[in-house]
Design an enzyme around this catalytic site. Sequence first.
Site, PDB file in Angstrom:
ATOM      1  N   ASP A  64       0.825  -1.213   0.000  1.00  0.00           N
ATOM      2  CA  ASP A  64       0.000   0.000   0.000  1.00  0.00           C
ATOM      3  C   ASP A  64       0.860   1.265   0.000  1.00  0.00           C
ATOM      4  O   ASP A  64       2.084   1.195   0.149  1.00  0.00           O
ATOM      5  CB  ASP A  64      -0.944  -0.002   1.218  1.00  0.00           C
ATOM      6  CG  ASP A  64      -0.251  -0.464   2.505  1.00  0.00           C
ATOM      7  OD1 ASP A  64       0.993  -0.369   2.575  1.00  0.00           O
ATOM      8  OD2 ASP A  64      -0.936  -0.918   3.416  1.00  0.00           O
ATOM      9  N   GLU A 140      -9.450  -1.866   5.602  1.00  0.00           N
ATOM     10  CA  GLU A 140     -10.062  -1.637   6.913  1.00  0.00           C
ATOM     11  C   GLU A 140     -11.306  -2.514   7.060  1.00  0.00           C
ATOM     12  O   GLU A 140     -11.818  -3.058   6.077  1.00  0.00           O
ATOM     13  CB  GLU A 140     -10.442  -0.152   7.036  1.00  0.00           C
ATOM     14  CG  GLU A 140      -9.265   0.813   6.897  1.00  0.00           C
ATOM     15  CD  GLU A 140      -8.295   0.795   8.079  1.00  0.00           C
ATOM     16  OE1 GLU A 140      -8.279  -0.186   8.852  1.00  0.00           O
ATOM     17  OE2 GLU A 140      -7.525   1.764   8.220  1.00  0.00           O
TER      18      GLU A 140
END
Length: 257
Positions: A64, A140
Amino acid sequence: MAEVVIVSTPADAGRLAAESIERRLAESERPVLGVATGSTPLATYRALAERGTDLAGATAFALDEYVGLPDGHPEGYRAVLEREFCEVTGFDSANLHVPDSDPARLETAGPRYEALIREAGGVDVQILGIGTDGHIGFNEPGSSLASRTRVKTLATQTRRDNARFFDSIDDVPIHCVTQGLGTIRDAGHLILLAFGPSKANAIRSALEGPVSSSVPASLIQLHPSVTVLVDEAAAAKLEHAAYYRTAYANKPAWQRL
Ligand code: PGA
């Protein structure tokens, strides 16, 4: 199921992870390592350096990258990985890919990164940390188990956890580009590491709770080849800890990590 190994120290975990990475990359014709940022993978990078693992022919993909940090910001994940992975292990940073999070090209960042991974032949072994909220990469809670690389919004808990790398939480970006859970699932082998009491709940939910997008790391239950390396504190809430210890103590010699 995942092989769960409870170790005494992060350094012990790093040595086991490095051994597994070295073997898996050596067996691959086009070795591709999935690298992660944060405090957790550091012991693995150190162990790769200590072993003198030859990474010369390998390609690496980061999980990421933040969106919105100025070019060259020391906490941008390209800079972090150059410092903490490339400089430590001798990996050539020209072979390190990090998602392109330039705001001008954000809409196509995900598909372009997926294409790069595909062209490299896929990730052979992926290093993973875990967030206190159960995230892997920056997926998430609520992330689709089938998600691909895309722009995500960071959870407030994650921004709080990462504020230690910045002057204040307000400086932690709100957006990121992250490999999806479906992307991570495509890697040949996953090595999930977790240390310290703050990870105990997330580790219990990921390993022993239901598979759920509410706990993105529970994705590992759907993957056929996973090693989980945890210290005693991170393992403290595992219901089946005794079984994991017995299985590891009686592991057949031919069955490598
Ligand atoms: P940490 O972060 O290794 O710094 O604890 C893990 C993560 O957020 O994935």
